[in-house]
Structures are given as structure tokens and as C-alpha cells.
Design a protein around this motif. Structure first.
Motif, PDB file in Angstrom:
ATOM      1  N   PRO A  54       0.825  -1.216   0.000  1.00 15.97           N
ATOM      2  CA  PRO A  54       0.000   0.000   0.000  1.00 15.97           C
ATOM      3  C   PRO A  54       0.853   1.259   0.000  1.00 15.97           C
ATOM      4  CG  PRO A  54       0.016  -0.991   2.174  1.00 15.97           C
ATOM      5  CD  PRO A  54       0.723  -1.961   1.270  1.00 15.97           C
ATOM      6  N   PRO A  55       0.364   2.322  -0.614  1.00 14.99           N
ATOM      7  CA  PRO A  55       1.118   3.585  -0.594  1.00 14.99           C
ATOM      8  C   PRO A  55       1.135   4.158   0.816  1.00 14.99           C
ATOM      9  CG  PRO A  55      -1.080   3.936  -1.474  1.00 14.99           C
ATOM     10  CD  PRO A  55      -0.925   2.447  -1.303  1.00 14.99           C
ATOM     11  N   ALA A  56       2.221   4.843   1.149  1.00 14.73           N
ATOM     12  CA  ALA A  56       2.324   5.489   2.456  1.00 14.73           C
ATOM     13  C   ALA A  56       1.703   6.881   2.381  1.00 14.73           C
ATOM     14  CB  ALA A  56       3.784   5.579   2.882  1.00 14.73           C
TER      15      ALA A  56
ATOM     16  N   TYR B 245      -5.716  11.872  10.079  1.00 15.56           N
ATOM     17  CA  TYR B 245      -5.133  10.584  10.452  1.00 15.56           C
ATOM     18  C   TYR B 245      -6.206   9.613  10.940  1.00 15.56           C
ATOM     19  CZ  TYR B 245      -2.225   7.117  12.788  1.00 15.56           C
ATOM     20  OH  TYR B 245      -1.639   5.943  13.179  1.00 15.56           O
ATOM     21  N   VAL B 246      -7.126  10.104  11.786  1.00 12.83           N
ATOM     22  CA  VAL B 246      -8.206   9.249  12.274  1.00 12.83           C
ATOM     23  C   VAL B 246      -9.020   8.707  11.105  1.00 12.83           C
ATOM     24  CG1 VAL B 246     -10.375   9.222  13.563  1.00 12.83           C
ATOM     25  CG2 VAL B 246      -8.358  10.349  14.524  1.00 12.83           C
ATOM     26  N   LYS B 247      -9.322   9.576  10.140  1.00 20.78           N
ATOM     27  CA  LYS B 247     -10.104   9.140   8.983  1.00 20.78           C
ATOM     28  C   LYS B 247      -9.341   8.096   8.181  1.00 20.78           C
ATOM     29  CE  LYS B 247     -12.522  10.873   4.894  1.00 20.78           C
ATOM     30  NZ  LYS B 247     -12.861  12.069   4.078  1.00 20.78           N
ATOM     31  N   LEU B 248      -8.065   8.347   7.927  1.00 21.78           N
ATOM     32  CA  LEU B 248      -7.254   7.377   7.195  1.00 21.78           C
ATOM     33  C   LEU B 248      -7.145   6.059   7.956  1.00 21.78           C
ATOM     34  CD1 LEU B 248      -4.327   9.693   6.017  1.00 21.78           C
ATOM     35  CD2 LEU B 248      -6.042   8.609   4.542  1.00 21.78           C
TER      36      LEU B 248
ATOM     37  N   ILE C  65      -5.394   0.855   8.166  1.00 22.03           N
ATOM     38  CA  ILE C  65      -4.249   1.127   9.032  1.00 22.03           C
ATOM     39  C   ILE C  65      -2.972   1.334   8.232  1.00 22.03           C
ATOM     40  CG2 ILE C  65      -2.771   0.171  10.825  1.00 22.03           C
ATOM     41  CD1 ILE C  65      -5.088  -1.390  11.866  1.00 22.03           C
ATOM     42  N   LEU C  66      -2.775   0.519   7.196  1.00 21.50           N
ATOM     43  CA  LEU C  66      -1.479   0.462   6.534  1.00 21.50           C
ATOM     44  C   LEU C  66      -1.150   1.736   5.763  1.00 21.50           C
ATOM     45  CD1 LEU C  66      -1.693  -3.219   5.241  1.00 21.50           C
ATOM     46  CD2 LEU C  66      -0.795  -2.368   7.418  1.00 21.50           C
ATOM     47  N   SER C  67      -2.071   2.188   4.914  1.00 26.19           N
ATOM     48  CA  SER C  67      -1.795   3.383   4.123  1.00 26.19           C
ATOM     49  C   SER C  67      -1.907   4.655   4.954  1.00 26.19           C
ATOM     50  CB  SER C  67      -2.743   3.452   2.917  1.00 26.19           C
ATOM     51  OG  SER C  67      -4.092   3.420   3.338  1.00 26.19           O
TER      52      SER C  67
ATOM     53  N   LYS D   3      -6.179  -6.508 -12.312  1.00 22.95           N
ATOM     54  CA  LYS D   3      -6.818  -6.664 -11.001  1.00 22.95           C
ATOM     55  C   LYS D   3      -5.774  -6.940  -9.915  1.00 22.95           C
ATOM     56  CE  LYS D   3     -11.583  -8.011 -12.005  1.00 22.95           C
ATOM     57  NZ  LYS D   3     -12.205  -6.999 -11.155  1.00 22.95           N
ATOM     58  N   ASP D   4      -4.711  -6.151  -9.934  1.00 22.15           N
ATOM     59  CA  ASP D   4      -3.687  -6.311  -8.902  1.00 22.15           C
ATOM     60  C   ASP D   4      -4.269  -5.937  -7.544  1.00 22.15           C
ATOM     61  OD1 ASP D   4      -1.907  -6.945 -10.912  1.00 22.15           O
ATOM     62  OD2 ASP D   4      -1.211  -4.879 -11.131  1.00 22.15           O
ATOM     63  N   PRO D   5      -4.146  -6.799  -6.549  1.00 22.20           N
ATOM     64  CA  PRO D   5      -4.738  -6.508  -5.231  1.00 22.20           C
ATOM     65  C   PRO D   5      -3.974  -5.415  -4.496  1.00 22.20           C
ATOM     66  CG  PRO D   5      -3.471  -8.535  -5.136  1.00 22.20           C
ATOM     67  CD  PRO D   5      -3.473  -8.108  -6.578  1.00 22.20           C
ATOM     68  N   VAL D   6      -4.706  -4.624  -3.726  1.00 24.25           N
ATOM     69  CA  VAL D   6      -4.113  -3.575  -2.894  1.00 24.25           C
ATOM     70  C   VAL D   6      -4.344  -3.957  -1.439  1.00 24.25           C
ATOM     71  CG1 VAL D   6      -4.157  -1.145  -2.254  1.00 24.25           C
ATOM     72  CG2 VAL D   6      -4.548  -1.813  -4.641  1.00 24.25           C
ATOM     73  N   PRO D   7      -3.271  -4.225  -0.678  1.00 22.55           N
ATOM     74  CA  PRO D   7      -3.460  -4.632   0.726  1.00 22.55           C
ATOM     75  C   PRO D   7      -4.071  -3.518   1.563  1.00 22.55           C
ATOM     76  CG  PRO D   7      -1.218  -5.078  -0.045  1.00 22.55           C
ATOM     77  CD  PRO D   7      -1.855  -4.207  -1.075  1.00 22.55           C
ATOM     78  N   VAL D   8      -5.073  -3.876   2.354  1.00 22.57           N
ATOM     79  CA  VAL D   8      -5.661  -2.967   3.335  1.00 22.57           C
ATOM     80  C   VAL D   8      -5.869  -3.768   4.616  1.00 22.57           C
ATOM     81  CG1 VAL D   8      -6.817  -1.493   1.634  1.00 22.57           C
ATOM     82  CG2 VAL D   8      -8.032  -3.459   2.605  1.00 22.57           C
ATOM     83  N   ALA D   9      -5.930  -3.065   5.735  1.00 17.79           N
ATOM     84  CA  ALA D   9      -6.117  -3.745   7.013  1.00 17.79           C
ATOM     85  C   ALA D   9      -7.453  -3.359   7.605  1.00 17.79           C
ATOM     86  CB  ALA D   9      -4.996  -3.394   7.982  1.00 17.79           C
ATOM     87  N   HIS D  10      -8.310  -4.333   7.804  1.00 19.56           N
ATOM     88  CA  HIS D  10      -9.544  -4.154   8.548  1.00 19.56           C
ATOM     89  C   HIS D  10      -9.428  -5.037   9.789  1.00 19.56           C
ATOM     90  CE1 HIS D  10     -11.232  -1.535   5.604  1.00 19.56           C
ATOM     91  NE2 HIS D  10     -11.028  -2.399   4.642  1.00 19.56           N
ATOM     92  N   LEU D  11     -10.138  -6.153   9.840  1.00 22.32           N
ATOM     93  CA  LEU D  11      -9.866  -7.095  10.931  1.00 22.32           C
ATOM     94  C   LEU D  11      -8.523  -7.773  10.716  1.00 22.32           C
ATOM     95  CD1 LEU D  11     -13.357  -8.724  11.530  1.00 22.32           C
ATOM     96  CD2 LEU D  11     -12.180  -7.073  12.966  1.00 22.32           C
TER      97      LEU D  11
END
Length: 456
Positions: A9-11, A21-24, A29-31, A433-441
Motif C-alpha cells: 500500500p502507498p504510504a 489521520y483518524v479518517k485514514l 491502518i497500513l496506508s 486486477k492487482d490486489p491492494v493490501p488494506v487492514a480491517h480485521l
């Protein structure tokens, strides 16, 4: 030729406002984190309500997780969003309550228990292959969203090993369905993670989140009550649920009550299903990205018709690939502790009550620790750098006394499912369709992980 790097993920920009920051953070969490954390040994984040410190220096991580875990209990802030589902489970508790729970739970995962549950894992793996065969035969090359399939397979493993029932069982299927609803409705943090609220103040959760959690716990209560009746009647199968429910605390002689067992089953399902599904999905995507490794695993798995437990030790390539996938995509990206004593880390005074964040995501890709930190290289585990980092910078299951109870199960389940799938199917990525990592649970893909499967 330059190797294609796995997606990352992009920083975010280095400086943003608190509310930005709270919204992001609530989105992912990662980006929401700056690039500098991939090199920093320690970083501070200050808000009007609390102080937070991320530590990446291995000896500080060891201090918190291994040497003095009682001084750094789990932060209650992060647990706020999970309470509706997990209640007072071992994942959320601290102190003597946690120690009592682990004294009852841990014996069920020790000794030869992995060998005893192996046949259930094999049955789940064979059922997963059969489902994929059916989809491939009817789909005629249509891409498959593989996270959906790995979630199904991981849930099947949980129910077969815990309650001796397959995912097709009516209650198991309904728990799985409602859990997907819960996952989609629940952000990883609610407002109480950022603003300290008194205990008496009601926590606000979305209506569908509360309903999904209540439905899941109701179904688990039904399974648990039926099992307690079977234990009393002497007809219960010798599986993990029976073992846990009949284990007494060696210090008090107590067993789990029905309500306590429901809490524990909820976290077994969350931890054992959600994290395993994430890890396997990313590993399969990496195999589509690196077909030479996929071929090696398929060849290694060629004699896995109905694998005996001894076959696990022969899955060396599969194990190293799975281990590397856990490094790049640790299912739980961050762990949050709270210090109870004044601390002094790297010339910083840390007051009691501050959050101490340990991030497997950043630690596993730390540029000052790992060779080729963002690259996919399963051979690294046979190098001096890889062996050193595995000892002090690879913590997908946490470390120390709070290490995941099911870590051994995960390191058997993952390579087994991976080997069985690749033995039967050739996997390719879907262009565009390259996946983009995101963190939820857990660490998942923003739009799913899409793969094409064809029979070998």
C-alpha cells in the motif's frame, strides 16, 4: 531482469492533521502510516487524548512481548470495537483473568494434539479442492475471488477440528455467513479507540454490527450447550471443544462456564478463520505472481493423495513459501500494548498509560533488518540474515507468553491447503486486477484477490 515486487500500500504524507489521520486509520491502518516507519527504530504519535509509540527495534520488541509482558498488557482501546462479538475472550483479557483462561486452553493445543486433528484438516483440504473443481468446471476460465474460497476453507477447518462438523452443517454455515456480515460492517476501530470514554458510557456500534455479533454468539451458544449435554451423557467426540470444556484450571479446579466457552469459541473462530484465510489468499496470489515457486510446490505435493501426518515434514518448499507470505502479509498488522510503569525507550520518557505499538507489518519489511525487505524470496530462510530475522523480527503470531495458541495449527494448515490446491490447479493472476493490501480485521485486499484456476 528486475523482479516484480509484491503489492504494497502507498504510504501517507509524513505530516497530516489528527482528524485526517483518524479518517485514514479507520479506512485502512497500513496506508495511514508514513514511509519513515519502514526505517525507524521508534516513532511517536501524539494526540490530545493519548500518546502512542511504535517500536521496531528488536530488543525493545523483546522487552515488551517476552521479558516483561505483565508490564505491557493489551490496550483496551483496540478491543473496544470487538467487544460485541468476543465478549471477555482470551484475546481481550489481561492479568489473572487471561492467565486462568490460558491455563485451561493451552493443554488442548499441546503435545500430540496437532497429529490428532490432522485428519480433520485433510478432510477440509479435500473438500476445498472439490469445491474449486466444481467452480472451475462450471466457470470456463472465469476469474475466482480467492479470498472467498480461502475463508470457506479456513472456516471448515475450524468447525471440523473444534466441533467435528463440516462447514455444510446448518449452524456452521450460518455462523460463517453471519461472520461475513460482521466483518463487512465493523471498522477495526470505533471512536473509543481515539477518545477515552468512561466505562459507564454506552459504546456506539452500528445496528447491523450488533445484530451480526448477537446472531453469531447465539449460534455458538447453541453448539456449546449441545456439546456440554453430550459431555454429560458421555457421547461427545474427542475434539478440541470437548478437550477445552473438560479441562480444569490446575490452580482453582474450575472449568469454563457456557458463557465463557462462547467467548473463547468466538475468538477461535475469528483468529483461526480470519487470519488463516488472509494468509492463504495472499500466498496463492504470490504463487500466481511467481509461477516457478508454484511449480516447485506442485511437484513437492505430487504424492499427497491422502496425506498422513508424516507428510507435513516433507512440505519444505510449501512451508518456506507460506512463511515468506506471512512475512510480507502478516494477517494481524499491528499489536497494541499499554505500559503500566514509567519507561525510557531510546532517550524518550514514556508515561504510564501510553500505547506501545508493535507492527509486524513494518517489522517484517524493515529496511535496516531484512535483506530485500519488499521482495518475495522464500530462500531467505536458509540464509544467515533470514535465520537471524526469524528469531527477532518475524512475529506473525506475536511472541512470548501471549503468542497465538494456534500458531502450530496455522503452520500445518497453511502449507497443507496450499499444497493440495497447487497439486490440483495451476493459478494465474488476472490482468488489471492487482490486489491492494488494506487492514480491517486482518490484512485483506481492497477489492478482493482475483485468480484464474485451471486443472493440472
Amino acid at each position: 531482469m528486475t523482479q516484480v515486487l509484491p503489492p504494497k500500500p502507498p504510504a501517507r504524507p509524513d505530516k497530516v492533521s489528527l482528524w485526517r489521520y483518524v479518517k485514514l486509520f479507520r479506512q485502512d491502518i497500513l496506508s495511514a502510516q508514513p514511509q519513515r516507519l519502514y526505517r525507524a527504530w521508534m516513532a511517536a504519535f501524539k494526540t490530545p487524548f493519548f500518546r502512542s509509540y511504535m517500536i521496531n527495534q528488536p530488543d525493545l520488541v523483546e522487552e515488551v512481548l517476552k521479558r516483561r509482558p505483565d508490564d505491557f498488557p493489551k490496550s483496551g482501546r483496540i478491543s473496544e470495537g470487538l467487544r460485541p462479538l468476543l465478549g471477555n475472550s482470551v484475546f481481550l483479557t489481561n492479568g489473572e483473568t487471561w492467565k486462568r483462561q490460558r491455563r485451561i486452553i493451552d493443554p488442548s493445543f499441546e503435545g500430540g494434539r496437532l497429529r490428532e486433528t490432522w485428519p480433520a484438516m485433510v478432510d477440509a483440504a479435500e473438500a476445498c479442492v472439490a469445491r474449486l473443481y466444481a467452480r472451475v468446471e462450471t466457470g470456463q476460465g472465469t476469474p475466482i475471488e480467492i479470498e472467498e474460497e480461502t475463508s470457506h476453507a479456513a472456516a471448515d477447518v475450524i468447525f471440523r477440528t473444534l466441533f467435528s462438523i463440516p462447514i455444510e452443517h446448518e449452524i456452521a454455515r450460518e455462523v460463517f455467513t453471519r461472520f461475513r456480515d460482521y466483518q463487512r460492517s465493523q471498522p477495526i476501530l470505533n471512536i473509543a479507540a481515539f477518545i477515552p470514554l468512561p466505562r459507564w458510557m454506552p459504546r456506539l456500534f452500528r445496528k447491523d454490527t450488533r445484530q451480526a455479533a448477537a446472531d453469531i454468539r447465539g449460534l455458538i451458544t447453541q453448539l456449546t450447550t449441545e456439546r456440554m449435554d453430550a459431555i454429560s451423557a458421555g457421547t461427545a467426540p474427542d475434539d478440541l471443544a470437548t478437550k477445552i470444556m473438560t479441562t480444569t484450571d490446575p490452580q482453582t479446579g474450575d472449568k469454563f462456564s457456557t458463557e465463557e466457552m462462547v467467548d473463547q469459541v468466538a475468538i477461535f473462530f475469528l483468529a483461526g478463520h480470519e487470519t488463516s484465510a488472509s494468509a492463504l489468499a495472499w500466498t496463492l496470489y504470490l504463487m500466481a505472481l511467481y509461477p516457478d515457486w508454484q511449480k516447485q510446490i506442485a511437484e513437492e505435493a505430487s504424492d499427497l493423495d491422502s496425506p498422513e501426518f508424516s507428510a507435513l515434514s516433507r512440505l519444505r518448499v510449501s512451508r518456506d513459501v507460506f512463511r515468506e507470505s506471512l512475512r510480507l502479509y502478516p494477517p494481524v498488522p499491528m499489536m497494541v500494548r499499554q505500559n503500566t510503569c514509567p519507561e525510557h525507550f531510546r532517550d524518550r520518557d514514556i508515561a504510564p498509560g501510553a500505547q506501545v505499538v508493535i507492527s509486524p507489518w513494518h517489522l517484517h519489511r524493515h529496511e535496516r533488518l531484512w535483506d530485500n525487505p519488499d521482495g518475495f524470496d522464500p530462500t531467505r530462510w536458509n540464509t544467515e540474515n533470514g535465520r537471524q530475522c526469524m528469531r527477532n523480527a518475524w512475529i506473525p503470531f506475536s511472541a512470548g507468553s501471549r503468542v497465538c495458541t494456534g500458531a502450530g495449527f496455522a503452520m500445518a494448515e497453511g502449507p497443507l491447503l496450499l499444497s493440495m490446491i497447487l497439486k490440483n490447479f495451476r493459478i494465474t493472476a488476472v490482468q488489471g486486477k492487482d490486489p491492494v493490501p488494506v487492514a480491517h480485521l486482518t490484512v485483506r485486499s481492497a477489492e478482493g484477490i482475483w485468480l484464474r484456476l485451471e486443472k493440472r
